[in-house]
Design a protein around this motif. Structure first.
Motif, PDB file in Angstrom:
ATOM      1  N   ASP A   1       5.671   2.263  -8.734  1.00 19.20           N
ATOM      2  CA  ASP A   1       5.032   3.521  -9.103  1.00 19.20           C
ATOM      3  C   ASP A   1       5.591   4.883  -8.540  1.00 19.20           C
ATOM      4  OD1 ASP A   1       3.261   5.276 -10.556  1.00 19.20           O
ATOM      5  OD2 ASP A   1       1.437   4.417  -9.267  1.00 19.20           O
ATOM      6  N   ARG A   2       6.141   5.506  -9.455  1.00 23.32           N
ATOM      7  CA  ARG A   2       6.996   6.621  -9.000  1.00 23.32           C
ATOM      8  C   ARG A   2       6.060   7.739  -8.483  1.00 23.32           C
ATOM      9  NH1 ARG A   2      10.024   7.521 -13.064  1.00 23.32           N
ATOM     10  NH2 ARG A   2      11.848   6.889 -12.207  1.00 23.32           N
ATOM     11  N   GLY A   3       5.050   7.889  -9.049  1.00 23.26           N
ATOM     12  CA  GLY A   3       4.132   8.890  -8.604  1.00 23.26           C
ATOM     13  C   GLY A   3       3.832   8.693  -7.033  1.00 23.26           C
ATOM     14  N   LEU A   4       3.172   7.327  -6.958  1.00 27.76           N
ATOM     15  CA  LEU A   4       2.587   6.906  -5.606  1.00 27.76           C
ATOM     16  C   LEU A   4       3.568   6.979  -4.634  1.00 27.76           C
ATOM     17  CD1 LEU A   4       0.017   5.694  -4.185  1.00 27.76           C
ATOM     18  CD2 LEU A   4       0.922   3.494  -5.010  1.00 27.76           C
ATOM     19  N   CYS A   5       4.888   6.540  -4.945  1.00 23.44           N
ATOM     20  CA  CYS A   5       5.980   6.621  -4.092  1.00 23.44           C
ATOM     21  C   CYS A   5       6.149   7.857  -3.382  1.00 23.44           C
ATOM     22  CB  CYS A   5       7.220   5.930  -4.616  1.00 23.44           C
ATOM     23  SG  CYS A   5       7.094   4.207  -4.459  1.00 23.44           S
ATOM     24  N   TRP A   6       6.105   9.079  -4.480  1.00 18.36           N
ATOM     25  CA  TRP A   6       6.369  10.406  -4.088  1.00 18.36           C
ATOM     26  C   TRP A   6       5.279  11.004  -3.375  1.00 18.36           C
ATOM     27  CZ3 TRP A   6      10.530  13.069  -3.745  1.00 18.36           C
ATOM     28  CH2 TRP A   6      11.866  12.651  -4.809  1.00 18.36           C
ATOM     29  N   ILE A   7       4.061  10.545  -3.501  1.00 22.59           N
ATOM     30  CA  ILE A   7       2.837  10.988  -2.802  1.00 22.59           C
ATOM     31  C   ILE A   7       2.855  10.402  -1.380  1.00 22.59           C
ATOM     32  CG2 ILE A   7       0.493  10.816  -2.388  1.00 22.59           C
ATOM     33  CD1 ILE A   7       0.096  11.059  -5.525  1.00 22.59           C
ATOM     34  N   LEU A   8       3.401   9.282  -1.258  1.00 20.93           N
ATOM     35  CA  LEU A   8       3.474   8.646   0.156  1.00 20.93           C
ATOM     36  C   LEU A   8       4.578   9.225   0.867  1.00 20.93           C
ATOM     37  CD1 LEU A   8       2.888   4.580  -0.810  1.00 20.93           C
ATOM     38  CD2 LEU A   8       1.449   6.315   0.447  1.00 20.93           C
TER      39      LEU A   8
ATOM     40  N   VAL B   1       5.607  12.137   0.674  1.00 17.88           N
ATOM     41  CA  VAL B   1       5.537  13.438   1.313  1.00 17.88           C
ATOM     42  C   VAL B   1       4.314  13.381   2.302  1.00 17.88           C
ATOM     43  CG1 VAL B   1       4.232  15.804   0.610  1.00 17.88           C
ATOM     44  CG2 VAL B   1       6.135  14.736  -0.844  1.00 17.88           C
ATOM     45  N   LEU B   2       3.217  12.393   2.142  1.00 19.75           N
ATOM     46  CA  LEU B   2       2.380  12.375   3.202  1.00 19.75           C
ATOM     47  C   LEU B   2       2.980  11.730   4.631  1.00 19.75           C
ATOM     48  CD1 LEU B   2      -0.735  10.744   1.243  1.00 19.75           C
ATOM     49  CD2 LEU B   2      -0.369  13.062   2.387  1.00 19.75           C
ATOM     50  N   TRP B   3       4.022  10.882   4.451  1.00 14.73           N
ATOM     51  CA  TRP B   3       4.801  10.540   5.668  1.00 14.73           C
ATOM     52  C   TRP B   3       5.367  11.672   6.474  1.00 14.73           C
ATOM     53  CZ3 TRP B   3       4.336   6.724   8.876  1.00 14.73           C
ATOM     54  CH2 TRP B   3       5.239   6.812   9.939  1.00 14.73           C
ATOM     55  N   GLU B   4       5.734  12.594   5.669  1.00 14.29           N
ATOM     56  CA  GLU B   4       6.468  13.770   6.258  1.00 14.29           C
ATOM     57  C   GLU B   4       5.483  14.413   6.954  1.00 14.29           C
ATOM     58  OE1 GLU B   4       9.896  14.242   6.965  1.00 14.29           O
ATOM     59  OE2 GLU B   4      10.071  12.291   5.693  1.00 14.29           O
ATOM     60  N   PHE B   5       4.276  14.834   6.477  1.00 13.59           N
ATOM     61  CA  PHE B   5       3.222  15.350   7.237  1.00 13.59           C
ATOM     62  C   PHE B   5       2.656  14.750   8.396  1.00 13.59           C
ATOM     63  CE2 PHE B   5       1.891  17.385   3.038  1.00 13.59           C
ATOM     64  CZ  PHE B   5       2.490  18.756   3.540  1.00 13.59           C
ATOM     65  N   ILE B   6       3.111  13.079   8.345  1.00  8.49           N
ATOM     66  CA  ILE B   6       2.674  12.576   9.664  1.00  8.49           C
ATOM     67  C   ILE B   6       3.664  12.788  10.668  1.00  8.49           C
ATOM     68  CG2 ILE B   6       2.617  10.328  10.560  1.00  8.49           C
ATOM     69  CD1 ILE B   6       1.123   9.336   8.208  1.00  8.49           C
ATOM     70  N   GLU B   7       4.790  12.855  10.090  1.00  7.75           N
ATOM     71  CA  GLU B   7       6.029  13.165  11.305  1.00  7.75           C
ATOM     72  C   GLU B   7       5.764  14.605  11.727  1.00  7.75           C
ATOM     73  OE1 GLU B   7       9.921  12.961   9.687  1.00  7.75           O
ATOM     74  OE2 GLU B   7       9.708  10.531   9.378  1.00  7.75           O
ATOM     75  N   LEU B   8       5.372  15.514  11.057  1.00  9.43           N
ATOM     76  CA  LEU B   8       5.057  16.648  11.453  1.00  9.43           C
ATOM     77  C   LEU B   8       3.970  16.772  12.447  1.00  9.43           C
ATOM     78  CD1 LEU B   8       5.086  19.297   8.439  1.00  9.43           C
ATOM     79  CD2 LEU B   8       6.511  19.344  10.358  1.00  9.43           C
ATOM     80  N   ALA B   9       2.942  16.235  12.333  1.00 10.93           N
ATOM     81  CA  ALA B   9       1.889  15.992  13.326  1.00 10.93           C
ATOM     82  C   ALA B   9       2.278  15.181  14.530  1.00 10.93           C
ATOM     83  CB  ALA B   9       0.742  15.179  12.568  1.00 10.93           C
ATOM     84  N   THR B  10       3.095  14.247  14.323  1.00  7.99           N
ATOM     85  CA  THR B  10       3.376  13.577  15.527  1.00  7.99           C
ATOM     86  C   THR B  10       4.729  13.882  16.284  1.00  7.99           C
ATOM     87  OG1 THR B  10       4.585  11.791  14.262  1.00  7.99           O
ATOM     88  CG2 THR B  10       2.224  11.440  14.674  1.00  7.99           C
ATOM     89  N   LYS B  11       5.233  15.214  15.893  1.00  7.07           N
ATOM     90  CA  LYS B  11       6.417  15.476  16.526  1.00  7.07           C
ATOM     91  C   LYS B  11       6.461  15.833  17.982  1.00  7.07           C
ATOM     92  CE  LYS B  11       6.447  20.270  15.049  1.00  7.07           C
ATOM     93  NZ  LYS B  11       7.252  21.252  14.157  1.00  7.07           N
ATOM     94  N   TYR B  12       5.331  16.126  18.435  1.00 10.27           N
ATOM     95  CA  TYR B  12       5.091  16.474  19.909  1.00 10.27           C
ATOM     96  C   TYR B  12       4.973  14.945  20.744  1.00 10.27           C
ATOM     97  CZ  TYR B  12       3.549  20.794  17.453  1.00 10.27           C
ATOM     98  OH  TYR B  12       3.481  21.796  16.658  1.00 10.27           O
ATOM     99  N   PHE B  13       4.658  14.040  20.198  1.00 12.42           N
ATOM    100  CA  PHE B  13       4.577  12.854  20.841  1.00 12.42           C
ATOM    101  C   PHE B  13       5.667  12.066  20.703  1.00 12.42           C
ATOM    102  CE2 PHE B  13       0.221  13.715  21.064  1.00 12.42           C
ATOM    103  CZ  PHE B  13      -0.047  13.971  20.201  1.00 12.42           C
TER     104      PHE B  13
END
Length: 110
Positions: A22-29, A31-43
């Motif tokens: 599912d193309r839409g679900l993959c794109w959402i996941l 982008v959301l994973w990049e937000f998780i990377e942003l949130a955990t870049k301090y750790f």
């Protein structure tokens, strides 16, 4: 030129797209994973990337090309049959198939 993280992004998203289909679900996941990377870049110091690296290289190039390659692989694997190619998330369950052979075929396709 190409480090291991580029290949990890590409191959990882190609496999995820072939499984999810599912193309839409993959794109959402993606982008959301990049937000998780942003949130955990301090750790995790590996996630401390500049904005263009995350947006252009990770999301658009590596993840995007991986998603499209995985969807292309799934389309070829299922012989361009759109009904089989697109995952039926809320469709028929295992109890809706009449024979055991059809149940195993559905199980194998998943």
């Amino acid at each position: 030129c190409c480090d291991r993280f580029i290949w990890a992004h590409f191959i990882g998203w190609a496999v995820k797209a072939a499984v999810v289909r599912d193309r839409g679900l993959c794109w959402i996941l993606s982008v959301l994973w990049e937000f998780i990377e942003l949130a955990t870049k301090y750790f995790i110091p590996n996630f401390a990337e500049c904005w263009w690296d995350q947006l252009i290289l990770d999301v658009l190039l590596c993840n995007g090309l991986g998603i499209e390659a995985g969807l292309l692989f799934a389309r070829v694997w299922y012989n361009d049959d759109e009904k089989k190619y697109h995952r039926d998330w809320f469709g028929r369950g295992m109890f809706d198939f009449r024979t055991v052979c059809l149940k195993f075929k559905r199980l194998f396709v998943q």
